[in-house]
Motif scaffolding. Structure first.
Motif, PDB file in Angstrom:
ATOM      1  N   TRP A 196       0.842  -1.208   0.000  1.00  0.00           N
ATOM      2  CA  TRP A 196       0.000   0.000   0.000  1.00  0.00           C
ATOM      3  C   TRP A 196       0.874   1.253   0.000  1.00  0.00           C
ATOM      4  CZ3 TRP A 196      -0.569   4.224   3.197  1.00  0.00           C
ATOM      5  CH2 TRP A 196      -1.700   5.015   2.997  1.00  0.00           C
ATOM      6  N   LEU A 197       1.904   1.239   0.826  1.00  0.00           N
ATOM      7  CA  LEU A 197       2.785   2.398   0.961  1.00  0.00           C
ATOM      8  C   LEU A 197       3.517   2.685  -0.350  1.00  0.00           C
ATOM      9  CD1 LEU A 197       3.630   4.374   3.243  1.00  0.00           C
ATOM     10  CD2 LEU A 197       5.575   2.851   3.682  1.00  0.00           C
ATOM     11  N   LYS A 198       3.837   1.646  -1.084  1.00  0.00           N
ATOM     12  CA  LYS A 198       4.554   1.809  -2.350  1.00  0.00           C
ATOM     13  C   LYS A 198       3.780   2.703  -3.310  1.00  0.00           C
ATOM     14  CE  LYS A 198       6.623  -0.861  -6.138  1.00  0.00           C
ATOM     15  NZ  LYS A 198       6.871  -2.238  -6.676  1.00  0.00           N
ATOM     16  N   GLY A 199       2.454   2.611  -3.263  1.00  0.00           N
ATOM     17  CA  GLY A 199       1.638   3.421  -4.159  1.00  0.00           C
ATOM     18  C   GLY A 199       1.631   4.895  -3.834  1.00  0.00           C
ATOM     19  N   HIS A 200       2.227   5.278  -2.699  1.00  0.00           N
ATOM     20  CA  HIS A 200       2.242   6.682  -2.279  1.00  0.00           C
ATOM     21  C   HIS A 200       3.667   7.185  -2.039  1.00  0.00           C
ATOM     22  CE1 HIS A 200      -2.060   6.160  -1.788  1.00  0.00           C
ATOM     23  NE2 HIS A 200      -1.806   5.101  -1.042  1.00  0.00           N
ATOM     24  N   SER A 201       4.638   6.435  -2.578  1.00  0.00           N
ATOM     25  CA  SER A 201       6.029   6.739  -2.265  1.00  0.00           C
ATOM     26  C   SER A 201       6.855   7.188  -3.463  1.00  0.00           C
ATOM     27  CB  SER A 201       6.696   5.507  -1.610  1.00  0.00           C
ATOM     28  OG  SER A 201       6.044   5.198  -0.406  1.00  0.00           O
ATOM     29  N   GLY A 202       6.200   7.448  -4.584  1.00  0.00           N
ATOM     30  CA  GLY A 202       6.923   7.980  -5.733  1.00  0.00           C
ATOM     31  C   GLY A 202       7.806   6.962  -6.420  1.00  0.00           C
ATOM     32  N   LYS A 203       8.610   7.449  -7.334  1.00  0.00           N
ATOM     33  CA  LYS A 203       9.502   6.564  -8.085  1.00  0.00           C
ATOM     34  C   LYS A 203      10.701   6.133  -7.241  1.00  0.00           C
ATOM     35  CE  LYS A 203      12.129  10.441 -10.004  1.00  0.00           C
ATOM     36  NZ  LYS A 203      12.570  11.140 -11.238  1.00  0.00           N
ATOM     37  N   GLU A 204      11.411   5.135  -7.743  1.00  0.00           N
ATOM     38  CA  GLU A 204      12.631   4.704  -7.062  1.00  0.00           C
ATOM     39  C   GLU A 204      13.803   5.558  -7.512  1.00  0.00           C
ATOM     40  OE1 GLU A 204      12.106   0.052  -5.858  1.00  0.00           O
ATOM     41  OE2 GLU A 204      13.081   0.500  -7.765  1.00  0.00           O
TER      42      GLU A 204
END
Length: 582
Positions: A546-554
């Motif tokens: 879930w957090l990945k979807g709100h954490s921008g690009k790598e």
């Protein structure tokens, strides 16, 4: 002819047992103000009749309870003598481990003592439940009664606990001698030992995820953890822990560390380490915790990572502080977070659970007024209050283990953390209890003014992840669920198994218990659960996704922590977390 087992006079023992039941029922009635000093002292039947005098009850209901109580007591007595065993007249409730040992089943006398106690306990609680009185008053009476019953358990006394007696015989009394020594040591320390404190050291085998303190003020240190992956998500995660205990509940041993897991998943993690309150900082207020704690941490993390927004997580009281801070910032037209996570936190305090009983007396009102002017609230005092809500697990089990059996408590990191208390400043604590618990102002738009701004949670418009635990005794999960109704952003509600600590701290490495997801958040808590899907194991991977979807690009992981403005001060976990209660 008198009956004996060895040197034990059974007639005297049973008479004493009936009298003990009579005494604690009488004391409960006196505390409720419905009995005078003249109470019949006849055993057995009078124990049941006494229930009639409690709390001005419906006579028909009480007669049924009384009749069932007496009937079961005589059935228990008859079963013990006729079959040489007490039989199974009443069973322990789910989760009650006080009588799990085989000794309580092997010896008819102690099986009888156990079941007689359970019958009396059930009868008293049934009487209270059927009382014609206000529900809040009933809740308070039941709370006091349960404390009486817990304290009167035969497991808590050496002569009525077969485990203790057996061990004393096997060790020729040495277990009792060792227990007295440990009791003397704890009296000297001023608290009950619940973990082997010599087995842990913060910064060594606890709170040892590599990182550095990159910012500090009089209230917090902010820790940034070193990346362990080549790439990291651009938007960092800023964690605001509870103020009551130390932050490292989220950074225990490596295999149990919430922080270490999310660092390993490519997240840049910051965490607030609250300073233990001393007389020099007793003036700090709720506003200070919002401004110098939460807002400062968000701003520093944003500057270091060069991101306009961060992901923010609030744990327990930290969740209330986080929501309050975001509402304050929103009222100024500032929106510095990409998402908000509420981890076993409450925003709506309308139904806080049993802890609310402590907030309904005149003495507390007077104390809060005094604390609002300054003072230090002892962390030990807070820990004792929290432990009392689960007294059998967090108090009496250790009294039995340490003092009656003479055994040292085990080395358990969660319990070590639980006893590593933090003091709080009086003004902050007073505001929290009054504004949140007593008056529930946090959910009332404009009812609170913090940092000069009216607080309106409706201004927070960000994706929100809400996690609560099904057996949490401090933040009942249905109360935590009410947070989903207060967010304008899309909400993900997740319910984990376990309690206030074991729910959120469910390491992926162990993958125990389960969690529920994908329920309908549009209805009540019960409706959500009915529509939710149970998933096995730890909830941590679900949150990472879930957090990945709100954490921008790598982006490439930074070689160092901090930046030119916020440089390394000292290695994590920092010195603030090592300051003990004064």
């Amino acid at each position: 002819m008198q009956s004996t087992i060895g040197s034990i006079n059974l007639d005297s023992l049973f008479q004493a047992l009936w009298q003990a039941q009579q005494d604690y029922l009488t004391e409960a009635a006196r505390r409720a103000g419905v009995l005078g000093d003249s109470v019949s002292k006849n055993p057995a039947i009078e124990s049941g009749r006494l229930l009639l005098d409690l709390y001005r009850l419906n006579a028909g209901k009480v007669a049924g309870i009384e009749g069932e109580y007496i009937e079961k007591q005589f059935a228990l007595w008859s079963s013990m003598w006729m079959k040489n065993t007490a039989g199974s007249v009443v069973d322990t409730q789910k989760g009650d481990r006080r009588f799990d040992a085989q000794e309580w089943k092997d010896y008819p006398l102690f099986d009888y003592i156990k079941q007689s106690y359970l019958l009396a306990s059930d009868a008293l609680l049934q009487v209270i439940d059927s009382a014609n009185m206000d529900e809040k008053d009933k809740e308070e009476v039941a709370f006091v009664a349960r404390h009486f019953l817990d304290a009167m358990s035969p497991a808590n006394y050496a002569l009525s606990n077969p485990e203790v007696l057996k061990l004393a015989i096997e060790t020729k009394g040495q277990s009792l001698v060792s227990g007295l020594k440990m009791m003397a040591e704890d009296i000297g320390k001023g608290y009950l030992s619940i973990s082997d404190e010599a087995a842990f050291e913060v910064g060594e085998n606890l709170a040892n995820t590599p990182g550095m303190v990159v910012y500090e003020n009089e209230l917090i240190q902010l820790i940034q953890y070193r990346a362990t992956t080549e790439k990291v998500h651009a938007v960092p995660l800023v964690i605001v822990p509870s103020v009551v205990n130390k932050f490292y509940i989220l950074d225990l041993a490596p295999e149990s560390s919430f922080v270490r897991y999310y660092v390993s998943q490519g997240y840049t993690v910051f965490i607030v380490s609250w300073r233990n309150t001393s007389p020099a900082s007793q003036h700090l207020t709720w506003d200070d915790y919002v401004e110098k704690g939460v807002i400062a941490a968000i701003e520093v993390a944003s500057e270091i990572t060069k991101q306009k927004k961060v992901n923010a997580l609030g744990y327990c009281v930290g969740g209330s502080l986080l929501a309050c801070a975001l509402a304050v910032l929103a009222s100024k037209g500032k929106y510095p977070v990409a998402s908000m996570t509420l981890l076993i936190a409450m925003l709506d305090y309308a139904n806080p659970g049993e802890i609310g009983v402590y907030l309904r007396n005149a003495f507390l009102d007077q104390r809060l007024k005094a604390l609002s002017q300054g003072g230090v609230v002892s962390g030990k005092e807070l820990s004792r209050a929290f432990a009392s809500l689960r007294a059998n697990d967090l108090v009496w089990s250790f009294v039995i283990n340490n003092y009656l059996k003479g055994q040292k408590p085990q080395a358990f990191d969660l319990l070590y953390w639980n006893s590593d208390d933090s003091n709080l400043p009086g003004p902050m604590f007073s505001s929290y209890l009054r504004d949140c618990y007593a008056e529930n102002k946090l959910v009332q738009p404009g009812a609170m003014t913090v940092c000069g701004e009216p607080v309106d949670l409706d201004l927070i418009d960000v994706p929100t992840y809400v996690f609560n635990a099904s057996e949490d005794h401090l933040v009942p999960w249905k109360s935590g669920y009410e947070s989903v109704k207060l967010s304008r952003g899309k909400v993900e509600f997740v319910l984990g198994g376990g309690g206030h600590i074991t729910g959120p701290v469910n390491p992926f490495s162990r993958n125990k218990r389960n969690y529920w997801v994908d329920g309908d958040v549009g209805g009540s808590a019960d409706e959500w659960l009915a529509s939710a899907q149970s998933m096995p194991g730890s909830w941590w991977p679900h949150y990472a996704a879930w957090l990945k979807g709100h954490s921008g690009k790598e982006v490439s992981a930074p070689e160092n922590v901090g930046n030119g403005k916020y440089q390394e001060i000292e290695a994590a976990p920092g010195r603030y977390v090592k300051e003990r209660e004064i």
